[in-house]
Motif scaffolding. Sequence first.
Motif, short mmCIF file in Angstrom:
data_model
loop_
_atom_site.label_atom_id
_atom_site.label_comp_id
_atom_site.label_asym_id
_atom_site.label_seq_id
_atom_site.Cartn_x
_atom_site.Cartn_y
_atom_site.Cartn_z
N MET A 1 -22.73 70.25 145.93
CA MET A 1 -23.84 69.97 145.02
C MET A 1 -24.10 68.47 144.96
SD MET A 1 -22.07 70.48 141.25
CE MET A 1 -23.14 69.66 140.09
N GLU A 2 -25.31 68.15 144.77
CA GLU A 2 -25.69 66.74 144.70
C GLU A 2 -25.84 66.31 143.26
OE1 GLU A 2 -27.89 63.52 147.17
OE2 GLU A 2 -28.58 65.56 147.49
N LEU A 3 -25.40 65.12 142.96
CA LEU A 3 -25.49 64.62 141.59
C LEU A 3 -26.93 64.50 141.12
CD1 LEU A 3 -22.54 64.36 141.35
CD2 LEU A 3 -22.72 61.89 141.49
N LEU A 4 -27.15 64.85 139.88
CA LEU A 4 -28.51 64.80 139.34
C LEU A 4 -29.18 63.43 139.47
CD1 LEU A 4 -28.12 67.11 136.24
CD2 LEU A 4 -29.78 67.40 138.09
N PRO A 5 -28.50 62.35 139.10
CA PRO A 5 -29.16 61.05 139.23
C PRO A 5 -29.54 60.74 140.69
CG PRO A 5 -27.20 60.85 137.88
CD PRO A 5 -27.18 62.22 138.47
N THR A 6 -28.70 61.17 141.61
CA THR A 6 -28.99 60.95 143.03
C THR A 6 -30.23 61.74 143.44
OG1 THR A 6 -26.60 60.93 143.27
CG2 THR A 6 -27.90 60.90 145.29
N GLN A 7 -30.27 62.99 143.00
CA GLN A 7 -31.45 63.82 143.30
C GLN A 7 -32.72 63.20 142.74
OE1 GLN A 7 -31.35 67.99 142.11
NE2 GLN A 7 -29.14 68.04 142.43
N LEU A 8 -32.63 62.78 141.48
CA LEU A 8 -33.82 62.22 140.82
C LEU A 8 -34.25 60.93 141.49
CD1 LEU A 8 -32.82 62.95 137.12
CD2 LEU A 8 -34.69 63.99 138.40
N ALA A 9 -33.29 60.09 141.86
CA ALA A 9 -33.63 58.83 142.51
C ALA A 9 -34.37 59.10 143.82
CB ALA A 9 -32.36 58.02 142.77
N ILE A 12 -37.90 60.17 143.04
CA ILE A 12 -38.73 59.05 142.61
C ILE A 12 -39.15 58.21 143.81
CG2 ILE A 12 -38.74 56.89 141.30
CD1 ILE A 12 -36.81 58.32 139.31
N ARG A 13 -38.20 57.98 144.70
CA ARG A 13 -38.50 57.20 145.90
C ARG A 13 -39.63 57.85 146.70
NH1 ARG A 13 -35.93 53.36 148.77
NH2 ARG A 13 -34.11 53.46 147.43
N THR A 14 -39.50 59.16 146.87
CA THR A 14 -40.54 59.90 147.60
C THR A 14 -41.89 59.77 146.89
OG1 THR A 14 -38.81 61.46 148.20
CG2 THR A 14 -41.08 62.14 148.62
N ILE A 16 -42.93 57.34 144.95
CA ILE A 16 -43.49 55.99 145.10
C ILE A 16 -44.13 55.85 146.48
CG2 ILE A 16 -42.94 53.53 145.22
CD1 ILE A 16 -40.63 54.12 143.24
N GLU A 17 -43.42 56.37 147.50
CA GLU A 17 -43.96 56.29 148.86
C GLU A 17 -45.27 57.07 148.98
OE1 GLU A 17 -39.62 55.65 151.04
OE2 GLU A 17 -40.53 57.65 150.98
N ALA A 18 -45.30 58.22 148.31
CA ALA A 18 -46.52 59.03 148.33
C ALA A 18 -47.66 58.29 147.65
CB ALA A 18 -46.27 60.38 147.64
N ALA A 19 -47.34 57.63 146.54
CA ALA A 19 -48.37 56.88 145.82
C ALA A 19 -48.89 55.73 146.67
CB ALA A 19 -47.79 56.36 144.50
N GLN A 20 -47.98 55.10 147.40
CA GLN A 20 -48.39 54.00 148.27
C GLN A 20 -49.28 54.51 149.41
OE1 GLN A 20 -44.53 52.29 149.24
NE2 GLN A 20 -44.94 50.53 147.89
N ALA A 21 -48.88 55.65 149.98
CA ALA A 21 -49.65 56.23 151.07
C ALA A 21 -51.06 56.61 150.60
CB ALA A 21 -48.92 57.46 151.63
N ALA A 22 -51.13 57.03 149.34
CA ALA A 22 -52.42 57.45 148.81
C ALA A 22 -53.23 56.27 148.28
CB ALA A 22 -52.20 58.46 147.68
N HIS A 73 -47.25 61.47 141.09
CA HIS A 73 -46.93 61.79 142.49
C HIS A 73 -45.59 62.48 142.67
CE1 HIS A 73 -50.27 59.00 143.12
NE2 HIS A 73 -50.41 59.59 144.31
N LEU A 74 -44.92 62.79 141.55
CA LEU A 74 -43.64 63.49 141.66
C LEU A 74 -43.85 64.93 142.08
CD1 LEU A 74 -41.55 62.32 138.57
CD2 LEU A 74 -40.81 62.21 140.94
N ALA A 75 -43.12 65.33 143.12
CA ALA A 75 -43.19 66.73 143.53
C ALA A 75 -42.32 67.55 142.60
CB ALA A 75 -42.69 66.85 144.96
#
Length: 569
Positions: A1-9, A12-14, A16-22, A73-75
Amino acid sequence: MELLPTQLAARIRTAIEAAQAAGALPDFALPESIPVQRSAKPELGDYASPVALQLAKLARRKPLEVAEVIAAHLAPGEAVGAVEVAPPGFLNFRLADDWLLAQVDAIIAADDEVFTLAIGRGQRAQVECVSANPTGPITVGRTRGGVIGSTMANILRALGYDVEMEYYFNNAGRQMQLLGQSLQARYRQALGLPADFPPDGYQGDYLATIAQELIAQHGDTLRDEPWQRFKDEAEAAIFKWIERSLARVNIRFDVFFNENSLYEDGSVWKVLDLLEARGYVYRAVTREGASEEERAKVPPDAQDAIWFRSTRLGDEEDRVLVKSTGEPTYVLPDIAYHINKLERGFTYLINVLGADHIVEAQTVARGLLAAGYDPGPVHVLLHQFVTLVEGGETRRMSTRRGEYVTLDELVDDVGPDVVRYFILARSPNSHLEFDLDLARKHANENPVFYIQNAHVRCAGIFRQAAEAGLTDEDADLSLLGERERQFITKLLEMPEVLVEAYEELAPHKLAFYALDLARQFHPMYEEVRVLHSEVPLDLAKARLRLYRAARIVFRRALTLMGMSAPDVM
RNA sequence: GUGGCUAUAGCUCAGCGGAUUAGAGCGCUUGUCUACGGAACAAGAGGUCGCAGGUUCGAAUCCUGCUAGCCACGCCA
C-alpha cells in the motif's frame, strides 16, 4: 500500500502539470517534493497541502487562485472525497467515507501484520546495538541503545526488511585483563588468601558474587590459576547476565560478533593492506603536520606507528591504525567489521551508538570510503546520555567504580514496559534524565498504562460481547459517526509514523503516536458504547467491529515498541 | 580552544517552515458518571518557545552572534 500523503502529492503534481498544459498556470519548474500534511483541525479536512502558497510567486498569481486552479485539475481518486480550497491558499482533502470504512476491514484482515509495508521487501537489514564489552552488568545507559535499536529493528521488519540484531564485543585487551585480575583477587580474598586487587580494578559487588559461585563449584582448586582463567569465567558469567537482563526488556540478538574473529581470519591485516595500497597509510612517530609541542613529546627512541590519512577525507587529524607497539587500535578492526557487515549482504545497516562515539563513527565511514566501499548503507543513530536522578541528585555512572544502576534493578522496580516506554518516549538526541524516584513512585501514573488500558478496554468489550452473544459479523460500518470516523483516520496514520521513524531514525515518533492514539480512544470509549440497552443491535455490531480494528492497531503499536499488550490489568 | 547535542507550561518532554487560540504526560483547580475494567471523562489555570539580530508571503522551527548546561576531542574501546 502506498502512503496517503505520497499518493496525494503525486496527484497534486499531476494536477499542476495538467493545469500548465492547459495554460491555466504558467510554465515553471515544479518543486522536488510537494508538501502534504495532516490537517491541524478536523474541520479543515484530513490532509492538507500548502503547495499553492509556495507556488504563488512562481505562478505570479495569488495563492488562493493557484489553489483553485490546482483543485480544478485534480483527477478523482479512490481514497479522496471532497477537496476544498481555504485561505490563504490551502488545499484541504477529506478522505472518502466508503474508502475509510473499507480500511477498517483491511486492518482486521491484516491482523498482526497490519500496516506492513513493502519498502524493504527482499532486502536484508541489520541493527547493531548495545555492544558493551562483558565487564559488568548491563546498565541503564547501555539499555537506551538497546531499546532504541530493538525498536528500530521491529520497525524495519514492519517495513518488510529481513532484520538481524547484532552485538559486537571485544573480549581481549586491557580492560578484560583488569576484569580477570579483579575476579582473581576477589576469589582469593573470599578464600582468605593474600590478594592484590588491581589499583584501578572493577569494584562492583558482582565480582564477589561470581567468586562465590566459583568457590561453590570448584572450591579452592583455582587458587593458582592465572588471571586468564578468571577472565574467561567472568566473561561467561557476565554475558549470561547481560543476555538475560536484556531479554527481560525484549532486547534479543541473533548474532554476537567477537572482534577477535577479525584477527583470526586475517581481515584486520587485509584492511590495512587495502588502505595502504590505496595510499591512505603512512608510518611515522607522529602524524603528519603535528605541532612542535607534539613532536617534542615524542621520546627519542620511539618506534613508528601506522597512520590513517583520514585528513584527505575531511578529518581534522589523521588517526592511528597500528600503535608503535605493533598492536592495532580499535579503528582498524572497526573498519574491518563494517566491511564484513557490508559483505554479508546487508543493504541497510543501523549502528546505534552513544554520543561519545561520534568520532569513531566518522572514522569508520572514512575508513570504508578509503578502502573503496560505499558507506551509504551504514546509518548511525546517535543517542545522548542517560543520567539517573535519585533523591534529587544526579548520579554519574561508572562500571569500573561499581557505581551504576543495573537494568535488572530498574526492571524489578518499575517493570519492563515502563522501562522501555520511558526510554523510547524521548528523542534519541535529547539527554534522558531518568528520575528513579518518579519511575518508582508514579509507576501507576505513567502514560504506559494509559496506552495499555486502551487495549485492555477493547479486550473487555469483547469479553462482554461474547457473554452477551454479540458478534461483529456482517457489521454495517456506515452506521458509525464522526467521532469514530476521526479515530479511523488516526489509525491510518500509523504507517506514516513508521516511515517517518525509519527515515529520520526516530523511534520516539512511534511512542508519541501510541499516546496520541490512546488520547483519542478513551473519550470515544466513554461515548461510543457497544453494550448498552439503548444501542440498537446493528449499531452495536458496527461499533464492535471498530473496536476490533482498534485493538489490533494498539497491539501492533505496543508490540513494535517491544511492550506487552495486556487483556487485563 | 575546536566540534556535537540541548535550552518550549511548576516538572518531564513533543513539535523543527505553514492556517490569527504553541501541544502532551505528570502536578494543580473545579466538575461528571449506579452502562463494555475509573489506571476514565469534561472544564480550567499555567508559556514574551534562553537572549539579540537576519532570511521568508509566513520562524518555536532556517542563518549569524551571544549566554548557560552536557558530551567528545588518547598510540583506551
